[in-house]
Design a protein around this motif. Structure first.
Motif, PDB file in Angstrom:
ATOM      1  N   ALA A  54       3.415   4.033  -2.948  1.00 32.48           N
ATOM      2  CA  ALA A  54       2.377   3.599  -3.879  1.00 32.48           C
ATOM      3  C   ALA A  54       2.014   2.129  -3.717  1.00 32.48           C
ATOM      4  O   ALA A  54       0.858   1.749  -3.924  1.00 32.48           O
ATOM      5  N   ASP A  55       2.987   1.311  -3.354  1.00 31.36           N
ATOM      6  CA  ASP A  55       2.716  -0.132  -3.283  1.00 31.36           C
ATOM      7  C   ASP A  55       2.396  -0.629  -1.872  1.00 31.36           C
ATOM      8  O   ASP A  55       2.218  -1.824  -1.637  1.00 31.36           O
ATOM      9  N   ASP A  65      13.361   0.787   2.348  1.00 35.59           N
ATOM     10  CA  ASP A  65      12.123   1.398   1.876  1.00 35.59           C
ATOM     11  C   ASP A  65      12.175   2.923   2.010  1.00 35.59           C
ATOM     12  O   ASP A  65      11.761   3.648   1.094  1.00 35.59           O
ATOM     13  N   ARG A  96       0.669   9.941  -3.178  1.00 34.59           N
ATOM     14  CA  ARG A  96       0.545   8.495  -3.017  1.00 34.59           C
ATOM     15  C   ARG A  96      -0.526   7.903  -3.943  1.00 34.59           C
ATOM     16  O   ARG A  96      -0.329   6.817  -4.499  1.00 34.59           O
ATOM     17  N   GLN A 148       4.598   3.169  -9.836  1.00 31.53           N
ATOM     18  CA  GLN A 148       3.800   2.219  -9.060  1.00 31.53           C
ATOM     19  C   GLN A 148       4.616   1.381  -8.080  1.00 31.53           C
ATOM     20  O   GLN A 148       4.081   0.871  -7.098  1.00 31.53           O
ATOM     21  N   GLY A 149       5.915   1.272  -8.324  1.00 32.31           N
ATOM     22  CA  GLY A 149       6.763   0.473  -7.445  1.00 32.31           C
ATOM     23  C   GLY A 149       7.347   1.237  -6.276  1.00 32.31           C
ATOM     24  O   GLY A 149       8.114   0.679  -5.485  1.00 32.31           O
ATOM     25  N   ARG A 150       7.001   2.523  -6.127  1.00 32.44           N
ATOM     26  CA  ARG A 150       7.517   3.300  -5.004  1.00 32.44           C
ATOM     27  C   ARG A 150       6.863   2.846  -3.699  1.00 32.44           C
ATOM     28  O   ARG A 150       5.703   2.409  -3.699  1.00 32.44           O
ATOM     29  N   ARG A 171       4.245  -0.435   0.978  1.00 27.96           N
ATOM     30  CA  ARG A 171       5.331  -0.786   1.907  1.00 27.96           C
ATOM     31  C   ARG A 171       5.436   0.226   3.044  1.00 27.96           C
ATOM     32  O   ARG A 171       5.836  -0.116   4.164  1.00 27.96           O
ATOM     33  N   ALA A 205       0.387   5.635  -7.422  1.00 26.24           N
ATOM     34  CA  ALA A 205      -0.157   4.279  -7.521  1.00 26.24           C
ATOM     35  C   ALA A 205      -0.777   4.010  -8.894  1.00 26.24           C
ATOM     36  O   ALA A 205      -0.909   2.861  -9.313  1.00 26.24           O
TER      37      ALA A 205
END
Length: 286
Positions: free
Chosen positions: A82-83, A10, A67, A77-79, A85, A71
């Protein structure tokens, strides 16, 4: 163990460690030219630590600041920022730790490096906020990476010779130029959310023109760097090859905007490596 590996993945995705390839070659180019050859294993290690910690700090601040924006953007959006994690506190702590590492490394290098450490971090951290009010964000990013060669020469000689400024100006326009191309992907999103970028304000055609102009400046400043540093044949070849690679990058983007990732990551990544290898050959064979 799996959780630790997943978390490391991550963080890698957060800052994209592999993209350190953009700044590292030019730090070492400056160090090699300043030392007129090999600068020692100690400075090699400190240079790598400084480059990685500075970039981690800059990327951490960027991901923390963006952030909410990331999002909402389908492309980002998959960073991990942003998601969910990686939460905002973790990202902020990551940035602070890397800032401290950078300052400690600068202290170990020499007095001038230590004196400039906090001002450098201030520049690196400012990029993330510029796009909220100015399309000069592309140039600020260029300045951020353009500091890399100056850091390299300061580490070796504790001074800032003219040739290192020319090398850095080339890096500034190189980075700003390819960031302009990269930002073409987010024109509509930037317009919708009131974010300032050259593409969203002036359009694709103007962006391509300004990027071309910036990259012409890149070649000019790197030509002046080679001349001012009194380098030889392979250094001149490095400038020529860089010019060809930048031309190919523009060809890819103008032909098809879907090729932007290929132009941004592949071409620019190889450019720095090729430039470094040719400078090493120039010093070795002189």
């Amino acid at each position: 163990m799996k959780r630790i590996v997943a978390k490391l993945h991550d963080f890698n995705e957060l800052v994209m460690f592999q993209h350190s390839i953009f700044s590292l070659p030019f730090i070492f180019i400056a160090m090699i030219v300043a030392a007129e050859g090999w600068f020692g294993f100690s400075l090699l290690l400190l240079g790598i630590l400084a480059a990685i910690s500075a970039r981690n700090f800059a990327m951490g601040v960027n991901r923390y600041a963006d952030r909410d924006i990331d999002a909402q953007n389908p492309r980002t959006q998959g960073r991990p920022n942003a998601d969910g994690r990686l939460d905002s506190t973790t990202i902020l702590l990551f940035s602070v730790v890397n800032a401290l590492v950078f300052i400690i490394v600068a202290y170990l290098v020499n007095e001038l490096a230590f004196t400039l450490a906090i001002p450098v971090l201030a520049v690196l951290g400012s990029y993330s906020y510029f796009k909220r009010f100015s399309e000069l964000a592309h140039v600020v990013l260029g300045v951020s990476l353009g500091l890399a060669p100056l850091a390299g020469v300061i580490a070796v000689s504790e001074s800032v010779p003219q040739w290192s400024v020319l090398l850095s100006l080339g890096v500034l326009f190189w980075v700003a130029g390819f960031d302009l191309l990269y930002s073409l992907q987010d024109i509509e999103f930037d317009k919708l959310h009131g974010l300032h970028s050259v593409p969203s304000v002036y359009g694709p055609k103007a962006t391509l023109f300004i990027s071309t102009l910036f990259h012409l400046n890149t070649v000019l400043f790197w030509w002046m760097f080679v001349w001012a540093a009194g380098l030889g044949f392979f250094a001149w070849m490095a400038v020529a090859v860089s010019a060809l690679m930048l031309g190919y990058e523009h060809y890819l983007v103008r032909k098809d905007f879907t090729k932007i990732d290929r132009a941004f990551f592949t071409v620019n990544g190889y450019l720095g490596i090729v430039f470094l290898v040719l400078i090493i050959l120039d010093q070795w064979l002189r």
